[in-house]
Motif scaffolding. Structure first.
Motif, PDB file in Angstrom:
ATOM      1  N   ARG A  11       0.825  -1.216   0.000  1.00 11.65           N
ATOM      2  CA  ARG A  11       0.000   0.000   0.000  1.00 11.65           C
ATOM      3  C   ARG A  11       0.855   1.261   0.000  1.00 11.65           C
ATOM      4  N   ILE A  12       1.913   1.250   0.793  1.00 11.54           N
ATOM      5  CA  ILE A  12       2.802   2.418   0.856  1.00 11.54           C
ATOM      6  C   ILE A  12       3.476   2.667  -0.486  1.00 11.54           C
ATOM      7  N   LEU A  13       3.996   1.612  -1.113  1.00 10.30           N
ATOM      8  CA  LEU A  13       4.638   1.795  -2.413  1.00 10.30           C
ATOM      9  C   LEU A  13       3.642   2.281  -3.460  1.00 10.30           C
ATOM     10  N   GLU A  14       2.424   1.743  -3.440  1.00 16.28           N
ATOM     11  CA  GLU A  14       1.405   2.198  -4.387  1.00 16.28           C
ATOM     12  C   GLU A  14       1.062   3.660  -4.155  1.00 16.28           C
ATOM     13  N   THR A  15       0.911   4.058  -2.906  1.00 17.58           N
ATOM     14  CA  THR A  15       0.597   5.457  -2.573  1.00 17.58           C
ATOM     15  C   THR A  15       1.707   6.391  -3.039  1.00 17.58           C
ATOM     16  N   LYS A  16       2.954   5.960  -2.867  1.00 17.96           N
ATOM     17  CA  LYS A  16       4.103   6.775  -3.277  1.00 17.96           C
ATOM     18  C   LYS A  16       4.398   6.656  -4.767  1.00 17.96           C
ATOM     19  N   LYS A 148      14.527   5.100  -1.335  1.00 21.30           N
ATOM     20  CA  LYS A 148      13.613   6.246  -1.283  1.00 21.30           C
ATOM     21  C   LYS A 148      12.362   5.905  -0.468  1.00 21.30           C
ATOM     22  N   ALA A 149      11.765   4.767  -0.739  1.00 21.84           N
ATOM     23  CA  ALA A 149      10.519   4.380  -0.066  1.00 21.84           C
ATOM     24  C   ALA A 149      10.703   4.186   1.435  1.00 21.84           C
ATOM     25  N   ALA A 150      11.855   3.638   1.831  1.00 20.75           N
ATOM     26  CA  ALA A 150      12.105   3.332   3.241  1.00 20.75           C
ATOM     27  C   ALA A 150      12.829   4.472   3.949  1.00 20.75           C
ATOM     28  N   ASP A 151      13.127   5.553   3.222  1.00 24.18           N
ATOM     29  CA  ASP A 151      13.912   6.642   3.802  1.00 24.18           C
ATOM     30  C   ASP A 151      15.214   6.093   4.371  1.00 24.18           C
ATOM     31  N   ALA A 152      15.819   5.203   3.627  1.00 23.88           N
ATOM     32  CA  ALA A 152      16.963   4.435   4.126  1.00 23.88           C
ATOM     33  C   ALA A 152      18.295   5.126   3.883  1.00 23.88           C
TER      34      ALA A 152
END
Length: 159
Positions: A11-16, A148-152
């Motif tokens: 869901r998070i990846l889809e939203t982003k 990017k997605a994980a703010d890693a």
């Protein structure tokens, strides 16, 4: 192609609007390792990443992502995260902390947002795989998109 499993991570990846593919494989409850996932998907171990839940002495919980078949360098992780020491969280604490079960832990979509460290070896590839938040389901994703997605933070954290 995997069935359309919806996890917090998907869901998070889809939203982003971060592109990914889902890969599904049959799990064996006795073999919930990244090495087993690599063997069953045919993706080389150096591209199949696992997520470890780690406790640091100063900053608390953090997540470390590293290739299957490799070991975490706890001192390197401590140094890059501003700590003196780090250690694996006992397995019984992983689900209460992350919301994920052993063999299904993703660096994205945990109960609480924790700092994420991805081994720099990931950046050598156009894609890597990493758990999508459910046993038997992996993301096939660009390592740059994962970061990017994980703010890693990427760092050399392998022994």
């Amino acid at each position: 192609m995997a069935k359309q499993v919806k996890t917090n991570a998907t869901r998070i990846l889809e939203t982003k609007k971060i592109p990914f593919e889902l890969l599904e494989y049959d799990i064996d409850m006795e073999l919930l390792s990244a090495e087993d996932a690599a063997a069953k998907t045919g993706i080389p171990e150096e591209r199949t990443f696992k997520t470890l839940c780690v406790r640091a002495d100063k900053t608390g919980i953090l997540l470390a992502c590293l290739p299957a078949g490799r070991e975490l360098d706890f001192k390197a992780l401590a140094a890059v995260s501003g700590n003196k020491s780090t250690e694996l969280v006992p397995l019984k604490e992983v689900t209460p902390l992350t919301g994920y079960v052993r063999g299904g832990c993703s660096p994205i979509g945990t109960k609480k947002k924790y700092p994420v460290y991805v081994d720099a070896s990931a950046l050598a590839f156009d894609y890597i795989t990493i758990n999508a938040g459910h046993r038997g389901i992996l993301f096939k994703i660009s390592p740059h998109d994962l970061v990017k997605a994980a703010d890693a933070v990427t760092a050399d954290i392998l022994r």
